[in-house]
Design a protein around this motif. Structure first.
Motif, short mmCIF file in Angstrom:
data_model
loop_
_atom_site.label_atom_id
_atom_site.label_comp_id
_atom_site.label_asym_id
_atom_site.label_seq_id
_atom_site.Cartn_x
_atom_site.Cartn_y
_atom_site.Cartn_z
N GLY B 147 0.82 -1.21 0.00
CA GLY B 147 0.00 0.00 0.00
C GLY B 147 0.85 1.26 0.00
O GLY B 147 0.56 2.24 -0.70
N ASP B 148 1.92 1.23 0.78
CA ASP B 148 2.83 2.37 0.87
C ASP B 148 3.54 2.59 -0.47
O ASP B 148 3.66 3.72 -0.95
N ARG B 149 3.95 1.49 -1.11
CA ARG B 149 4.63 1.60 -2.41
C ARG B 149 3.65 2.10 -3.48
O ARG B 149 4.03 2.83 -4.39
N CYS B 150 2.41 1.69 -3.34
CA CYS B 150 1.37 2.14 -4.28
C CYS B 150 1.23 3.67 -4.22
O CYS B 150 1.27 4.35 -5.24
N LEU B 151 1.10 4.19 -3.00
CA LEU B 151 0.91 5.63 -2.84
C LEU B 151 2.17 6.41 -3.21
O LEU B 151 2.12 7.35 -4.01
N ARG B 152 3.31 6.02 -2.66
CA ARG B 152 4.54 6.78 -2.88
C ARG B 152 5.01 6.65 -4.33
O ARG B 152 5.53 7.60 -4.90
N GLY B 153 4.81 5.48 -4.90
CA GLY B 153 5.22 5.29 -6.30
C GLY B 153 4.44 6.21 -7.22
O GLY B 153 5.00 6.82 -8.13
N TRP B 154 3.14 6.32 -6.97
CA TRP B 154 2.32 7.22 -7.79
C TRP B 154 2.82 8.67 -7.63
O TRP B 154 2.95 9.40 -8.61
N LEU B 155 3.11 9.03 -6.40
CA LEU B 155 3.57 10.41 -6.14
C LEU B 155 4.92 10.68 -6.79
O LEU B 155 5.26 11.82 -7.09
N LYS B 156 5.69 9.62 -7.03
CA LYS B 156 7.01 9.78 -7.67
C LYS B 156 6.96 9.54 -9.18
O LYS B 156 7.99 9.59 -9.84
N GLY B 157 5.77 9.27 -9.68
CA GLY B 157 5.64 9.07 -11.12
C GLY B 157 6.08 7.70 -11.59
O GLY B 157 6.42 7.52 -12.76
N GLU B 158 6.08 6.72 -10.68
CA GLU B 158 6.54 5.38 -11.05
C GLU B 158 5.36 4.50 -11.51
O GLU B 158 4.21 4.86 -11.32
N ASP B 159 5.69 3.35 -12.05
CA ASP B 159 4.67 2.37 -12.42
C ASP B 159 4.25 1.64 -11.13
O ASP B 159 5.07 0.98 -10.49
N VAL B 160 3.01 1.79 -10.74
CA VAL B 160 2.56 1.22 -9.47
C VAL B 160 1.51 0.12 -9.66
O VAL B 160 0.85 -0.27 -8.69
N THR B 161 1.37 -0.33 -10.88
CA THR B 161 0.33 -1.33 -11.17
C THR B 161 0.42 -2.52 -10.23
O THR B 161 -0.57 -2.91 -9.60
N ASP B 162 1.61 -3.10 -10.13
CA ASP B 162 1.77 -4.32 -9.32
C ASP B 162 1.58 -4.04 -7.82
O ASP B 162 0.94 -4.81 -7.11
N ALA B 163 2.19 -2.95 -7.35
CA ALA B 163 2.10 -2.63 -5.92
C ALA B 163 0.66 -2.40 -5.50
O ALA B 163 0.21 -2.91 -4.46
N CYS B 164 -0.07 -1.64 -6.31
CA CYS B 164 -1.47 -1.33 -5.95
C CYS B 164 -2.33 -2.59 -6.02
O CYS B 164 -3.20 -2.81 -5.16
N GLN B 165 -2.09 -3.42 -7.03
CA GLN B 165 -2.86 -4.66 -7.16
C GLN B 165 -2.58 -5.58 -5.96
O GLN B 165 -3.50 -6.19 -5.40
N GLU B 166 -1.30 -5.65 -5.57
CA GLU B 166 -0.93 -6.47 -4.42
C GLU B 166 -1.63 -5.94 -3.15
O GLU B 166 -2.13 -6.72 -2.33
N ALA B 167 -1.68 -4.62 -3.03
CA ALA B 167 -2.33 -4.02 -1.86
C ALA B 167 -3.82 -4.34 -1.83
O ALA B 167 -4.39 -4.62 -0.76
N VAL B 168 -4.44 -4.33 -2.99
CA VAL B 168 -5.88 -4.66 -3.07
C VAL B 168 -6.08 -6.14 -2.75
O VAL B 168 -6.99 -6.50 -1.99
N ASP B 169 -5.21 -6.98 -3.32
CA ASP B 169 -5.35 -8.42 -3.10
C ASP B 169 -5.25 -8.78 -1.62
O ASP B 169 -5.91 -9.72 -1.15
N GLN B 170 -4.43 -8.05 -0.90
CA GLN B 170 -4.28 -8.33 0.53
C GLN B 170 -5.54 -8.03 1.33
O GLN B 170 -5.70 -8.48 2.46
N LEU B 171 -6.42 -7.24 0.74
CA LEU B 171 -7.66 -6.88 1.46
C LEU B 171 -8.77 -7.90 1.22
O LEU B 171 -9.79 -7.87 1.90
N ASP B 172 -8.58 -8.75 0.23
CA ASP B 172 -9.63 -9.73 -0.09
C ASP B 172 -9.57 -10.93 0.85
O ASP B 172 -8.55 -11.25 1.40
#
Lengths: 186, 172
Positions: B147-172
């Motif tokens: 989740g942290d990589r998802c947010l910070r990566g977006w703020l840094k202009g990085e590709d966050v597809t995997d990090a955000c998906q992993e963060a969502v998957d952890q909530l299921d």
């Protein structure tokens, strides 16, 4: 003519201000939960395990309302009868899971109500997830132990948009369980 | 003596009011464009995580909550006819979420974008999520978790597809 200052005025005002502060502090009015409590209307029967089904339990049975028993979680499960009417779901197993890996189980009563007292789960860690009967809640519960805060019951002031679930733009509707889930939990 | 002081105070007051009025007179239609990282990346990857983790009806899916979030399982946009738990999050809702998140900390967000996200860790979006700033919802992410990589990566202009998906998957 020179004005005469009156040093006594501030001295008189101080105890009055102090007294008012104490009085207001004792009331500890918090307009947000108070507005919810006021909107719930008067008691229709006598307070007990089956009263006020569908209403947000913890708003009164929590730290602000301070009504006993103090609850960490509470709500009402409903189901559909043969004619499709929404009725209380009795004897349904409700399992609440917390973020620390803990869980607690309750059975719904005659009104469909279920609750957990604070003393029974002192270290509960939000967010929570819930399984009611065979249905698992799809979203998380972020911080509010009252099911009824998000699963608002539609009424004249709060028209439903989905007639089957009672859901609206800011409500997930009834906590609806499968009719077959009833009676499995004693 | 008193009258001189009073007169001076009056002149000062008039000058201050005059100055304030003059400063407000111009640029009444002026707008400030705040900067924010990619809207496309936010809508595709970040919003789904925020909707699930933060946008519940009892948290940032509350109609009066700061950083209000719309989503399929939470609050629906009043301008559309959807219900909570119904149709997937709409384009209008995703756009509203972007506006909401970008304007939590507008000035700092400007600085962060200008600095390519190197100041992202000072943003309320990150400090509140990490629980280092007082947050009613507590600690939502840990440093360097998905989740942290998802947010910070977006703020840094990085590709966050995997990090955000992993963060969502952890909530299921």
């Amino acid at each position: 003519m020179p004005r005469v200052k009156s040093p006594a005025r501030p001295l008189i005002a101080l105890p009055i201000i102090f007294g008012l502060s104490i009085s207001l502090g004792a009331c500890r009015l918090d307009p947000t939960p108070q507005e919810v409590i006021d909107s719930l209307g008067p008691e229709s029967g006598s307070p007990g395990d089956t009263h006020r089904p569908g209403q947000p339990c913890v708003v009164c049975h929590g730290s602000y309302g301070a009504v006993s028993p103090q609850m960490v979680f509470g709500g009402t499960a409903f189901t559909n009868d043969e004619d499709g009417n929404v009725i209380p779901a009795q004897g349904v197993e409700v399992i609440v899971f917390d973020s620390a890996g803990g869980s607690r189980k309750r059975c719904t009563n005659a009104a469909g109500n279920f609750y957990l007292e604070k003393e029974e789960w002192k270290d509960v860690a939000f967010p929570l997830t819930v399984k009611a009967g065979s249905r698992r809640m799809r979203s998380l519960i972020g911080r509010d132990g009252s099911c009824g805060s998000c699963h608002k019951i539609p009424d004249v002031d709060f028209p439903e948009r989905d007639p089957e679930t009672g859901a609206a733009y800011d409500s997930a509707g009834y906590v609806l369980v499968d009719p077959a889930d009833q009676g499995a939990c004693q | 003596m008193t009258s001189t002081v009073q007169r001076a105070a009056l002149v000062f007051l008039v000058a201050v009011c005059g100055g304030l009025a003059a400063s407000c007179r111009d640029n009444l239609d002026a707008t400030v464009i705040n900067k924010c990282p990619s809207q496309e990346v936010f809508e595709q990857s970040v919003s789904p995580f925020l909707e699930r983790r933060c946008g519940t009806l009892d948290c940032h899916g509350g109609i009066a909550r700061p950083m209000r979030l719309f989503g399929q399982l939470g609050l629906r946009h009043a301008g559309e006819d959807n219900v909570s738990g119904g149709k997937p999050t709409t384009t209008l809702e995703l756009s509203a979420n972007y506006t909401s998140v970008c304007n939590v900390d507008a000035e700092k967000m400007n600085e962060s974008v200008d600095d390519f996200g190197n100041q992202a860790e000072n943003l309320l979006l990150v400090t509140k999520a990490r629980g280092t700033e007082k947050h009613k919802g507590g600690k939502v992410v840990s440093e360097n978790d998905a989740g942290d990589r998802c947010l910070r990566g977006w703020l840094k202009g990085e590709d966050v597809t995997d990090a955000c998906q992993e963060a969502v998957d952890q909530l299921d």
